[in-house]
Write an enzyme that holds these catalytic residues in place. Sequence first.
Site, PDB file in Angstrom:
ATOM      1  N   GLY A   1      -3.742 -27.453  -7.020  1.00 35.40           N
ATOM      2  CA  GLY A   1      -4.818 -26.471  -7.001  1.00 35.40           C
ATOM      3  C   GLY A   1      -4.893 -25.685  -8.289  1.00 35.40           C
TER       4      GLY A   1
ATOM      5  N   GLY B   1      -5.704 -22.983  -2.109  1.00 34.52           N
ATOM      6  CA  GLY B   1      -4.328 -23.291  -2.480  1.00 34.52           C
ATOM      7  C   GLY B   1      -4.164 -23.484  -3.971  1.00 34.52           C
ATOM      8  N   ALA B   2      -4.708 -22.571  -4.755  1.00 30.92           N
ATOM      9  CA  ALA B   2      -4.768 -22.771  -6.208  1.00 30.92           C
ATOM     10  C   ALA B   2      -3.772 -21.928  -6.986  1.00 30.92           C
ATOM     11  CB  ALA B   2      -6.184 -22.477  -6.707  1.00 30.92           C
TER      12      ALA B   2
ATOM     13  N   SER C   1      -4.619 -37.884   1.249  1.00 27.38           N
ATOM     14  CA  SER C   1      -3.295 -38.343   0.857  1.00 27.38           C
ATOM     15  C   SER C   1      -3.130 -39.823   1.178  1.00 27.38           C
ATOM     16  CB  SER C   1      -2.234 -37.538   1.615  1.00 27.38           C
ATOM     17  OG  SER C   1      -0.953 -38.127   1.528  1.00 27.38           O
TER      18      SER C   1
ATOM     19  N   TYR D   1       1.522 -34.917  10.038  1.00 34.61           N
ATOM     20  CA  TYR D   1       0.951 -34.795   8.696  1.00 34.61           C
ATOM     21  C   TYR D   1      -0.058 -35.921   8.437  1.00 34.61           C
ATOM     22  CZ  TYR D   1       0.565 -34.556   3.608  1.00 34.61           C
ATOM     23  OH  TYR D   1       0.067 -34.471   2.328  1.00 34.61           O
TER      24      TYR D   1
ATOM     25  N   GLY E   1       0.692 -25.919  -8.384  1.00 32.39           N
ATOM     26  CA  GLY E   1       0.526 -27.337  -8.144  1.00 32.39           C
ATOM     27  C   GLY E   1      -0.848 -27.880  -8.467  1.00 32.39           C
TER      28      GLY E   1
END
Length: 317
Positions: A27, A21-22, A151, A176, A25
């Site tokens: 990542g 996920g880079a 998180s 989540y 954001g």
Amino acid sequence: MNAWSVADIPPQRGKLAVVTGATGGLGYETALALAVAGAEVLVTGRNAEKGSAAITSIRRIAPSAKVRFEMLDLASLASVRAFAAKMVANGRPLDLLINNAGVMNLPTRRLTQDGFEQQFGTNHLSHFALTGLLLPVLRKAEASRVVNVSSLAHRGGKIDFANLQAERKYRSWPAYQQSKLANLLFTFELQRRSAAFGWGLLSNAAHPGFARTDLIPNGPGSKGMMAVMSKTLGRFMSHSAAAGALPILFAATSPAAAPMGYYGPNGFYEMKGAVAPAKIFPQAKDDAVATRLWEVSERLTGVKWPDVVVFSAKKEA
């Protein structure tokens, strides 16, 4: 530790890093900092256009950066297997695996390509599978690290084995929270198994606090409670994506980062601030739940980790 910044990242030249996920954001900021420090970085994501833009941006900032984009869709185990197979076939030791990609607060129950509830499947199961499939090349590195991005949401999480895929009842935020708790349980169980079976990994985790990324405002849940919170409180309680990436970078590179460590901001409610050890809630320390989750994750993903003692790459050398 309070003054830790990207300037404190040790030289990473010669190291290979994979960041999921880079393309934006956290990542992206993580990949950028590692590349500036000299690592060769694989920027992974599911959108080739965004991937190309991320590579261009990194090279604009660091012209000599060794970065490339690789397709990796965490909503598809076939994509995970294809990516891992390519890495293993190449045979190069993998020094850093940063499991960052995620989806958040989906308003309706959605499924991955493999039929998993999307938050649990993307945030936990695919990273569990990816790490297991990359174990051969992780073990080849002298001092490999696996960093899972959790998180603050893990604090209210519960692993509901009777409704793991939210088939009976779906509530977006608890789903989540469960996925982020799973990230921590996986982190700690991975370290225990690495020590027991001689995999030679350092497994730890980090969270970004309240970072200003596109995860909330541009996500499927952009009209929900979290979006409202983001807009009303964000100006005062949040920090930039670059600041949010610092705990991740600390976990990935600092000599002071410990096995089974968990790092985040040190400000109010750990929402922003300098890097520090983060609070781990009791449910993330439940070894029995972690073991059961591991076994269930193996069964659901079809990725079976070795359960016999093996020698580390360093010992084999």
